[in-house]
Every structure is written in C-alpha cells, then in structure tokens.
Design an enzyme around this catalytic site. Structure first.
Site, mmCIF file in Angstrom:
data_model
loop_
_atom_site.group_PDB
_atom_site.id
_atom_site.type_symbol
_atom_site.label_atom_id
_atom_site.label_comp_id
_atom_site.label_asym_id
_atom_site.label_seq_id
_atom_site.Cartn_x
_atom_site.Cartn_y
_atom_site.Cartn_z
ATOM 1 N N ASP A 154 20.147 13.277 45.014
ATOM 2 C CA ASP A 154 19.928 14.795 45.375
ATOM 3 C C ASP A 154 20.628 14.988 46.587
ATOM 4 O OD1 ASP A 154 19.134 17.134 44.572
ATOM 5 O OD2 ASP A 154 16.969 17.022 45.384
ATOM 6 N N LYS B 124 19.530 19.627 32.062
ATOM 7 C CA LYS B 124 18.722 19.832 33.308
ATOM 8 C C LYS B 124 17.631 21.129 33.024
ATOM 9 C CE LYS B 124 17.254 19.469 37.708
ATOM 10 N NZ LYS B 124 17.604 18.906 38.740
ATOM 11 N N HIS C 169 13.399 19.123 37.054
ATOM 12 C CA HIS C 169 12.982 19.479 38.331
ATOM 13 C C HIS C 169 11.434 19.830 38.188
ATOM 14 C CE1 HIS C 169 13.381 21.195 42.480
ATOM 15 N NE2 HIS C 169 12.153 21.624 42.276
ATOM 16 N N HIS D 120 21.803 11.630 40.302
ATOM 17 C CA HIS D 120 21.487 13.018 40.564
ATOM 18 C C HIS D 120 22.066 13.563 41.887
ATOM 19 C CE1 HIS D 120 18.071 16.329 40.901
ATOM 20 N NE2 HIS D 120 19.164 16.758 41.905
ATOM 21 N N HIS E 40 13.904 12.998 41.342
ATOM 22 C CA HIS E 40 13.434 13.294 42.699
ATOM 23 C C HIS E 40 12.013 13.168 42.663
ATOM 24 C CE1 HIS E 40 13.648 17.364 41.606
ATOM 25 N NE2 HIS E 40 14.603 17.687 41.963
ATOM 26 N N HIS F 177 24.507 16.912 43.895
ATOM 27 C CA HIS F 177 25.201 18.284 43.765
ATOM 28 C C HIS F 177 26.557 18.277 44.447
ATOM 29 C CE1 HIS F 177 21.184 20.240 42.846
ATOM 30 N NE2 HIS F 177 20.714 19.240 43.355
HETATM 31 O O1 DOR Z 1 16.820 20.256 48.110
HETATM 32 C C1 DOR Z 1 17.273 20.794 46.872
HETATM 33 N N1 DOR Z 1 18.517 21.108 46.943
HETATM 34 N N2 DOR Z 1 16.616 20.616 45.835
HETATM 35 C C2 DOR Z 1 17.089 21.022 44.608
HETATM 36 O O2 DOR Z 1 16.198 21.131 43.823
HETATM 37 C C3 DOR Z 1 18.265 21.821 44.734
HETATM 38 C C4 DOR Z 1 18.943 21.397 45.705
HETATM 39 C C5 DOR Z 1 20.256 22.424 45.869
HETATM 40 O O3 DOR Z 1 20.750 22.769 44.877
HETATM 41 O O4 DOR Z 1 20.545 22.701 47.006
HETATM 42 ZN ZN ZN Z 2 18.739 18.392 43.196
#
Ligand code: DOR
Ligand code: ZN
Length: 346
Positions: free
Chosen positions: A247, A99, A136, A13, A174, A15
């Site tokens: 995450d 997702k 999520h 997971h 998460h 970003h």
């Molecule tokens: O803390 C987070 N940041 N949780 C999420 O689900 C998304 C992520 C983000 O894209 O910044």
């Molecule tokens: Zn995330």
C-alpha cells in the site's frame, strides 16, 4: 554477516499514480519487485479495461531501462461497471482483480460504491469467472468510529457478501486489526489478506504521540498495539492466506503536511529492508519468502518468480533517503524509527 536469498518478491497492493509522480516512484518498486497489483484510484479512476490498458502502457513506458517489472492491472468498481467489460479484461489477461472502494473511504474513492446491491451483477460475474475482488474494508458511516471501521465492515458488508456469493474470491487488503486476521483465519475458502509493511511496524501512537505526524497517517489508520501484534503473528506465520501488499502511497509533502493531510505512506524504497528486520525480530526469517514471494502468487493463481534476491545484514546502518525527489515534488519516505541493517544486494 548474515544473508538470506529468496525468490524475487511481488507487491500485491501498490499505488503508482500517473505522470511525473509515476515516473518518480516506479523505479523504487521495479528495483526489488517483479510484479505488483496496481491500484486504480487515479483521477479519473481506472474504470474500464480500455482505461487499464492505457494506464498499463504508461507504466511500462515509465519503467527505468532494463527493469522487467510486470504491472498487474485492476479495475475500480463503480455502480455502473459493465460485467462484460470486466470479463473481457480477465479473458485477455489484462485484469488481475477488481477493486472495491466504499465511496468516501479513502483517497479518490468518491466514485466508488455507495450501494453494494448495485454492484451485485458484476460481483456475480466475477464469482463465476474466478476474478478476485480486492476490498478496502472500511465502512464510511459517519457514526462509526474510525478505529472500528474495519471490524464493522467485516460484520455488516463483507460477511453478508461472502455468504451471498461464497464462490467470490476476496482479498481483504491492508488488514489492520486482529478482527480482520481472525476473520480471514475463520474462513474455509476464498478469502485471503494482504498486510502492509508499515502496519507491521507502527501502531497509532506513531501518528499522535508528541505531535501530529502526518507521514504515519494512512487508511485504514494504524490501530492499537494488540492489533499490530496480531498482524505480525499472521505475517510471520507462513500461513498462505497472508501476503505482502505494501500500500505504498506517495503524496507530495505539501499535501501531507497541511490542515487536512492526505492518507498514505511511502514504503516502496525500503520495504524489503524493513521486512527483513521485522521477520528477524520475530525469529521468522525463514518465513519471509512465503510472505513476500510465495503466498501472493499462489492466491492469485500466478507462477512464482524464478529470479532470486539476496538480503544481507550489514554491520553499518543502511541509509535510505529521507525524501524522494519526483517530478511532482518531494515525497517523504517511511521512517521505521529504528536503524535498518538489512540491505538488498545489488
Ligand atoms: O493510505 C492510503 N492511501 N490508503 C488508501 O486506501 C489509499 C491510499 C492513496 O491512494 O493515497
Ligand atoms: Zn491502497
């Protein structure tokens, strides 16, 4: 000096963002990880296989020279997602999962799902073709306390969905509560959970004691200590249903340090050092490979990595930068609030 050699880990997971931010952060993942599941919550989101193909090409183009990192692409589920497009993405090997963001649950989730009923045709197709749904797991109902949103999601959305579509493979991403851990353990099949680095280390005090500390704010928000302990027990147990999903979610400092700061903690750069510390504290270094390198591929039906990494415990503190300079601006690195001694040997 202690050391441990494990198969190269994966991040289930992640970003990576896009543009200058992508270029600034991808090396921190590709240095230690062979693969990662890439979150689709860009602006605009990655909703079709064509979007995912184009995004994958941008990720590959941004990789530091020589890194062999493999991005595993996901689609952002909407109420209009086309089941045929999803199936084509899976068949071509491009798409690893879809997702589900409940609309409004987190960063760039407003295009997510408001009424799960509208997504049932896609979910049925995914159950049929064996494509996992990453969720999520938080309700967005204003009346529900933010610290209860995961537990209420399990009861009111996830459990009914899994009863309706028992063949659907669901990753609870998460997981932050004992409720989540217990729910995953209670399932007979088709349910697993990812756990972040930071949720193994901080509880909600980190965000709120002594002042508001935005760099410990993420979603789902860190919970009470008893929940953190349940996460640590699950992660270090070797149970194949639990695996690493960092995450890691970079936001530039001005977007974190303001009146309405973004959710997200940046851990890509020091995750393996933090995890070795946690697993050593739990006398479970022998389970680190299961959590970071074996359980994830088994769940997603992928081969384990053949390459190895070695973590060494150094006498001196291993220092990571406090901030990472990206073309988009400075991003603060997760501070575990203890000195790190474990280091990935390069
Ligand atoms: O803390 C987070 N940041 N949780 C999420 O689900 C998304 C992520 C983000 O894209 O910044
Ligand atoms: Zn995330």
């Amino acid at each position: 000096m202690q050391s441990i050699t494990i198969r190269r880990p994966d991040d289930w997971h992640l970003h990576l963002r896009d543009g200058a931010m992508l270029e600034g952060v991808i090396g921190d993942t590709s240095r230690d990880f062979a693969r990662a599941i890439i979150m689709p919550n860009l602006v605009p989101p990655v909703v079709t296989t064509a979007d995912a193909e184009a995004y994958r090409a941008r990720i590959i183009a941004a990789l530091p020279k020589g890194d062999k990192f493999q991005p595993l692409m996901t689609l952002y589920l909407t109420e209009h997602t086309n089941p045929d497009d999803v199936e084509a993405g899976k068949t071509s090997g491009l798409i690893t999962a879809v997702k589900l963001y409940p609309a409004g649950a987190t960063t760039n989730s407003h295009g997510g799902v408001r009424d799960i009923e509208k997504a049932i045709p896609v979910l049925e197709r995914m159950a049929k073709i064996g494509l996992p749904l990453c969720v999520h797991g938080e309700v967005t109902t204003p009346e529900v306390d933010i610290f209860d949103r995961e537990a209420v999601f399990i009861e009111t959305v996830l459990d009914p969905l899994r009863k309706r579509l028992p063949e659907l493979k669901v990753t609870m991403e998460h997981v932050t509560t004992k409720d989540g851990i217990d729910y995953i353990k209670s399932a007979k099949a088709n349910l697993a959970g990812s756990i972040t680095t930071h949720h193994l280390i901080i509880n909600r005090n980190a965000i709120l004691v002594g002042g508001i500390r935005p760099h410990y704010y993420c979603l789902p928000v860190a919970k009470r200590e008893n929940h953190r302990l349940a996460l640590r027990a699950a992660a270090t147990s070797g149970d194949p249903r639990f695996f690493l999903g960092t995450d890691s979610a970079p936001h530039v400092d001005p977007l974190k340090e303001c009146a309405c700061g973004c959710a997200g903690i940046y851990t890509s750069i020091n995750t393996m050092s933090c995890l070795a510390h946690v697993f050593e504290q739990e006398s479970a270094l022998d389970k680190l490979e299961a959590f970071a390198s074996l359980n994830g591929p088994a769940w997603y039906g992928l081969p384990v990595n053949e390459e190895r990494i070695t973590l060494v415990k150094r006498k001196e503190t291993v220092n990571f930068p406090g901030k990472v300079e990206t073309g988009a601006g400075l991003v603060t690195v997760f501070d575990p609030m203890f000195p790190l001694h474990w280091d990935v040997e390069r």
